[in-house]
Design an enzyme around this catalytic site. Structure first.
Site, PDB file in Angstrom:
ATOM      1  N   ALA A  70       0.830  -1.215   0.000  1.00  0.00           N
ATOM      2  CA  ALA A  70       0.000   0.000   0.000  1.00  0.00           C
ATOM      3  C   ALA A  70       0.856   1.254   0.000  1.00  0.00           C
ATOM      4  CB  ALA A  70      -0.920  -0.008   1.216  1.00  0.00           C
ATOM      5  N   THR A  88      -0.340   7.953   4.108  1.00  0.00           N
ATOM      6  CA  THR A  88      -0.345   6.544   3.691  1.00  0.00           C
ATOM      7  C   THR A  88       1.026   5.906   3.836  1.00  0.00           C
ATOM      8  OG1 THR A  88      -2.160   6.907   2.137  1.00  0.00           O
ATOM      9  CG2 THR A  88      -0.785   4.977   1.773  1.00  0.00           C
ATOM     10  N   THR A 113      11.005   1.445  -3.306  1.00  0.00           N
ATOM     11  CA  THR A 113      11.316   1.937  -4.646  1.00  0.00           C
ATOM     12  C   THR A 113      12.766   2.359  -4.755  1.00  0.00           C
ATOM     13  OG1 THR A 113      10.836   3.754  -6.191  1.00  0.00           O
ATOM     14  CG2 THR A 113      10.462   4.191  -3.873  1.00  0.00           C
ATOM     15  N   ASP A 114      13.282   2.352  -5.977  1.00  0.00           N
ATOM     16  CA  ASP A 114      14.641   2.858  -6.187  1.00  0.00           C
ATOM     17  C   ASP A 114      14.715   4.378  -6.059  1.00  0.00           C
ATOM     18  OD1 ASP A 114      13.263   3.470  -8.521  1.00  0.00           O
ATOM     19  OD2 ASP A 114      14.684   2.495  -9.882  1.00  0.00           O
ATOM     20  N   GLU A 115      13.554   5.052  -6.067  1.00  0.00           N
ATOM     21  CA  GLU A 115      13.556   6.517  -6.015  1.00  0.00           C
ATOM     22  C   GLU A 115      14.057   7.059  -4.673  1.00  0.00           C
ATOM     23  OE1 GLU A 115      10.411   8.720  -7.895  1.00  0.00           O
ATOM     24  OE2 GLU A 115       9.666   6.918  -8.889  1.00  0.00           O
ATOM     25  N   TYR A 138       7.092  12.167  -2.749  1.00  0.00           N
ATOM     26  CA  TYR A 138       6.834  10.725  -2.828  1.00  0.00           C
ATOM     27  C   TYR A 138       8.031   9.923  -2.333  1.00  0.00           C
ATOM     28  CZ  TYR A 138       7.046   6.099  -4.960  1.00  0.00           C
ATOM     29  OH  TYR A 138       7.233   4.757  -5.163  1.00  0.00           O
ATOM     30  N   LYS A 142       8.561   7.481   1.030  1.00  0.00           N
ATOM     31  CA  LYS A 142       8.967   6.070   0.952  1.00  0.00           C
ATOM     32  C   LYS A 142      10.282   5.843   1.712  1.00  0.00           C
ATOM     33  CE  LYS A 142       7.406   3.020  -0.870  1.00  0.00           C
ATOM     34  NZ  LYS A 142       6.455   2.001  -0.342  1.00  0.00           N
ATOM     35  N   HIS A 264      12.921  16.550 -11.549  1.00  0.00           N
ATOM     36  CA  HIS A 264      12.860  15.292 -12.298  1.00  0.00           C
ATOM     37  C   HIS A 264      14.218  14.596 -12.269  1.00  0.00           C
ATOM     38  CE1 HIS A 264      11.048  13.270 -16.156  1.00  0.00           C
ATOM     39  NE2 HIS A 264      11.306  12.416 -15.173  1.00  0.00           N
TER      40      HIS A 264
END
Length: 310
Positions: A70, A88, A113-115, A138, A142, A264
């Protein structure tokens, strides 16, 4: 999207397993994803929020392991609505961890995530030892959730594992994401939006390869360890765009260049040698084959995605 495919994978592979699927059904949640198994007695759905401790406790008492998919995951949305991502991805993860600890020290696998690692230059790849350097709300949320998961292992000995994965693609992906957005736009004869000059590079992995790795980590991964998962498929956004255009017999006249996203990240790439060496996993599907299958899936499942596009 990834969780949907994981549930389908587990129920097909393990006849004696049961799954309880807890989902808030926000804009990207869709009960239609799991229509294939809605009548399977081994599958049950609970509509609710992972931040609801009372609800989470009631489910946690019944299960042996948590696989935590989630997350709010769309970078553009995190730029304009960051609070939802903190709730979340951070508060929700904390609620699950606390409940897993309080209800029998449950096995806990966390999907990340790899981010969280930030961005790469033209050389090198992310590994399990890459320092965290998130650059969007984001990825920051994470990263915070990853740190919480590890803290519960070191502080409380909660039996956790973490996987950090590159860009996923495949069936049931919400049509705001790059591949399904481009595919469904072209089905409707619309142009595809490309950020900047399309030079940003991503490593792509098919969702089925990802979930086979998660399955392996859940059953055989070393407790407390992190595993990086990638597809070994580094492609620029403009090259992906051209591959999709070629599949539809279209040219560059269908590209609409748009202002680049804030912050970005230039390039992501994953070194998955640890899981390959220790658990024997590597991706089975190449991007060209997987892209063709994905395009065909969206062509054949308009009834699934068209209401979502509206």
């Amino acid at each position: 999207f990834i969780g949907t495919n994981f549930i389908l994978h587990i129920l097909e592979k393990y006849p004696d397993y049961e799954i309880i699927n807890l989902d808030k059904l926000t804009y990207a949640g869709n009960k239609e994803n799991l229509k294939l198994v809605e009548n399977d007695p081994r599958y049950s759905f609970v509509h609710g929020d992972i931040c609801n401790r009372e609800l989470v406790d009631s489910i946690m008492k019944k299960i042996d392991a948590v696989v935590h998919f989630a997350a709010e995951s769309h970078v553009d949305r995190s730029i304009t609505h960051s609070k939802e991502f903190v709730m979340t991805n951070v508060v929700g993860t904390h609620t699950l961890l606390d409940s897993a600890l309080a209800n029998g020290n449950k096995r806990f696998h966390h999907i990340s995530t790899d981010e969280v690692f930030g961005e790469l230059g033209t050389e090198g790849k992310f590994t399990e030892n890459t320092p965290y350097s998130p650059r969007s709300p984001y990825s920051a949320s994470k990263a915070a959730s990853d740190h919480l998961v590890r803290a519960y292992y070191y502080t409380h000995k909660l039996p956790i594992t973490i996987s950090n994965c590159s860009n996923n693609y495949g069936p049931y992906q919400y049509p705001e994401k790059l591949l399904p957005l481009f595919i469904t736009n072209l089905i409707d004869g619309k142009k595809v939006p490309v950020y900047g000059e399309g030079k940003n590079i991503r490593d792509w992995i098919h969702v089925k390869d990802h979930n086979e790795a998660v399955d392996l980590i859940l059953h055989k991964g070393v407790i407390g360890e992190t595993y990086c998962l990638g597809g070994d498929e580094e492609i620029t956004n403009i090259d992906i765009t051209n591959m999709i255009l070629d599949a539809f017999g279209k040219g560059t006249e269908m590209i609409a260049y748009v202002e680049d996203r804030k912050g970005h990240d230039f390039r992501y790439a994953i070194d998955f040698s640890k899981i390959q060496r220790e658990l024997g996993w590597k991706p089975k599907r190449n991007f060209k084959q997987g892209l063709s299958e994905t395009i065909n899936w969206y062509k054949e499942n308009e009834k699934w995605w068209r209401p979502l596009k509206k």
